[in-house]
Design a protein around this motif. Structure first.
Motif, PDB file in Angstrom:
ATOM      1  N   ALA A 101     -11.238   3.018   6.930  1.00  0.00           N
ATOM      2  CA  ALA A 101     -10.068   2.273   7.407  1.00  0.00           C
ATOM      3  C   ALA A 101      -9.756   1.062   6.528  1.00  0.00           C
ATOM      4  CB  ALA A 101     -10.290   1.841   8.857  1.00  0.00           C
ATOM      5  N   CYS A 102     -10.281   1.056   5.297  1.00  0.00           N
ATOM      6  CA  CYS A 102     -10.020  -0.025   4.342  1.00  0.00           C
ATOM      7  C   CYS A 102     -10.358  -1.410   4.899  1.00  0.00           C
ATOM      8  CB  CYS A 102      -8.573   0.019   3.839  1.00  0.00           C
ATOM      9  SG  CYS A 102      -8.191   1.499   2.913  1.00  0.00           S
ATOM     10  N   CYS A 144      -6.248   3.346   8.699  1.00  0.00           N
ATOM     11  CA  CYS A 144      -6.713   2.225   9.529  1.00  0.00           C
ATOM     12  C   CYS A 144      -6.777   2.612  11.004  1.00  0.00           C
ATOM     13  CB  CYS A 144      -5.846   0.992   9.315  1.00  0.00           C
ATOM     14  SG  CYS A 144      -4.124   1.293   9.553  1.00  0.00           S
ATOM     15  N   CYS A 168      -6.410  -2.445   9.096  1.00  0.00           N
ATOM     16  CA  CYS A 168      -7.068  -2.606   7.790  1.00  0.00           C
ATOM     17  C   CYS A 168      -6.778  -3.990   7.203  1.00  0.00           C
ATOM     18  CB  CYS A 168      -6.560  -1.526   6.842  1.00  0.00           C
ATOM     19  SG  CYS A 168      -4.777  -1.615   6.568  1.00  0.00           S
ATOM     20  N   TRP A 169      -7.288  -4.228   5.979  1.00  0.00           N
ATOM     21  CA  TRP A 169      -7.039  -5.532   5.339  1.00  0.00           C
ATOM     22  C   TRP A 169      -5.531  -5.738   5.152  1.00  0.00           C
ATOM     23  CZ3 TRP A 169      -4.443  -6.456   0.787  1.00  0.00           C
ATOM     24  CH2 TRP A 169      -4.208  -5.350  -0.032  1.00  0.00           C
ATOM     25  N   ARG A 184       0.065  -4.963   8.252  1.00  0.00           N
ATOM     26  CA  ARG A 184       1.407  -5.525   8.087  1.00  0.00           C
ATOM     27  C   ARG A 184       2.082  -5.599   9.440  1.00  0.00           C
ATOM     28  NH1 ARG A 184       1.457  -0.804   4.235  1.00  0.00           N
ATOM     29  NH2 ARG A 184      -0.255  -0.517   5.681  1.00  0.00           N
ATOM     30  N   CYS A 199       0.856  -1.178   0.000  1.00  0.00           N
ATOM     31  CA  CYS A 199       0.000   0.000   0.000  1.00  0.00           C
ATOM     32  C   CYS A 199       0.893   1.228   0.000  1.00  0.00           C
ATOM     33  CB  CYS A 199      -0.905  -0.008   1.230  1.00  0.00           C
ATOM     34  SG  CYS A 199      -1.889   1.499   1.355  1.00  0.00           S
ATOM     35  N   GLN A 200       0.377   2.325  -0.611  1.00  0.00           N
ATOM     36  CA  GLN A 200       1.171   3.567  -0.621  1.00  0.00           C
ATOM     37  C   GLN A 200       1.403   4.075   0.805  1.00  0.00           C
ATOM     38  OE1 GLN A 200      -0.927   6.252   0.364  1.00  0.00           O
ATOM     39  NE2 GLN A 200      -2.688   4.884   0.372  1.00  0.00           N
TER      40      GLN A 200
END
Ligand code: SF4
Length: 306
Positions: A197-198, A164, A285-286, A289, A80-81
Motif C-alpha cells: 500500500a506504499c 493503498c 498511502c504516502w 490525495r 502517482c500513476q
C-alpha cells in the motif's frame, strides 16, 4: 398554495444554473490540483519523517517522495500513476441554496477533472473486468452524504487509489473477542499487506455495530487531519497504541525498513450491539490525495489544504 421563494422565478433559476456551472468549474480545477499536490498536513508530516529518519535506504526513499512532489508541482503532473477513483464526502447544509444540484455539480466536476488532469480510468466492472473508460459507473464517483444544519456545504474529495486500499477489511467479532482481537487483526493485516500500500500509511480504524458501519467509519477516519486526536479518551488511547505498535514493525517508507511506518492512526467509532463488535480498517498511502473544499453561503469555494 403559497409560493414563497423568489428562487422559483425563471431569472433566479437561470442564475442558479450559472453559479452551479462556476462552482463545477472551480471544483474541477481543485480536483486537478489534488491529483498533483498533497495537502499541506500530509506533506509536512512526510518532511518531518524524512528529517527524523536515520536509516540510509529509508532516507533515500523519502528524498524520492519529496522530489516526486516537487516535480509533480513544477510539471503539473499527477503525483502517482494511480490517480484513484474520486470519492466525495459531503456535509451539506439543509438550507444550502444549490442542495438539489450539488450531486450533478460534483459528478460533472469529476468528469471535467478526468479529462483535464488527466485522471487515469480506474473504474472496472467487477463481473466482466471491463474498464468503463471514464471513471464513471455504478457508485463512481462515490458520494457519501450528510445533511446538517446551515446554508453552506463542505466537500472532502479523496482520490482513492487501489494499492493503498489493499489492506482494508471489515468484519464482525464477538464481544468476547472484542478490542484485543481487533488490534491483533489490524497489526497482522498491516504486516501482511502494508508494504503493498506504499507506506508510510494512514490507518483509519472504524468500530461499530455492524461491518457496514465500521467500514464507513474507517474510511472517514482516513480523512481526518494528520495530528488530530479523537476526543474520546479510549479511542485516543487506541490511536496511540496502534501508532506505536505498527511503527515497531519497522516497515518504513516503501517497505524499505525505517523508524516509522505510519503517517497517522485515526479511530472513529459508534456504539455496538451487545452481541457484536464490528471493526474495519482502511488504509491510505504516502500519496493520500484528499482535501476539503467549502462552499459558503456566498457560493464561493475555498480550501485551506493547499
Ligand atoms: S498506493 Fe498510493 S502511491 Fe502507491 S501506487 Fe497506489 S496511489 Fe500510488
Amino acid at each position: 398554495m403559497k409560493v414563497p421563494k423568489e428562487r422559483n422565478t425563471m431569472e433566479s433559476l437561470e442564475n442558479d444554473v450559472k453559479i452551479g456551472k462556476e462552482i463545477e468549474s472551480d471544483l474541477a480545477r481543485l480536483l486537478c490540483l489534488l491529483a498533483t499536490h498533497l495537502p499541506k498536513d500530509i506533506k509536512k508530516r512526510i518532511e518531518e519523517m524524512a528529517e527524523n529518519e536515520n536509516d540510509a535506504a529509508a532516507k533515500k526513499v523519502y528524498d524520492c517522495m519529496l522530489e516526486n512532489m516537487s516535480l509533480a508541482d513544477s510539471l503539473a503532473r499527477p503525483l502517482c500513476q494511480d490517480t484513484g477513483i474520486p470519492n466525495f464526502y459531503v456535509k451539506a447544509g439543509a438550507d444550502f441554496p444549490l442542495l438539489g444540484s450539488l450531486e450533478n455539480i460534483i459528478k460533472n466536476a469529476a468528469a471535467r477533472a478526468f479529462r483535464d488532469a488527466p485522471l487515469r480510468p480506474n473504474a472496472v466492472d467487477p463481473f466482466t473486468s471491463k474498464n468503463t473508460g471514464n471513471n464513471e459507473g455504478p457508485l463512481a464517483p462515490y458520494i457519501d452524504w450528510q445533511i446538517v444544519e446551515g446554508n453552506e456545504a463542505e466537500i472532502t474529495a479523496y482520490l482513492c487509489g487501489g494499492g493503498c486500499s489493499l489492506p482494508g477489511f471489515a468484519l464482525v467479532l464477538t464481544p468476547g473477542e472484542g478490542i484485543e482481537k481487533a488490534k491483533d487483526l489490524i497489526i497482522a493485516k498491516v504486516l501482511e499487506k502494508g508494504v503493498n500500500a506504499c507506506p508510510p500509511l494512514i490507518l483509519g480504524v472504524g468500530i461499530g455495530a455492524s461491518a457496514d458501519i465500521a467500514g464507513k467509519l474507517s474510511k472517514k477516519a482516513l480523512l481526518r487531519k494528520i495530528g488530530s486526536v479523537n476526543a474520546d479518551p479510549h479511542a485516543a488511547a487506541l490511536e496511540k497504541e496502534l501508532f506505536e505498535k505498527v511503527n515497531l514493525l519497522r516497515i518504513g517508507p516503501s517497505g524499505m525498513g525505517g523508524a516509522e511506518s505510519v503517517l497517522a492512526v485515526n479511530v472513529e467509532f459508534g456504539v455496538r450491539h451487545p452481541a457484536t463488535f464490528a471493526v474495519a480498517l482502511a488504509t491510505g498511502c504516502w500519496a493520500t490525495r484528499r482535501a476539503t473544499f467549502r462552499i459558503g453561503s456566498d457560493l464561493k469555494i475555498t480550501t485551506e489544504d493547499f
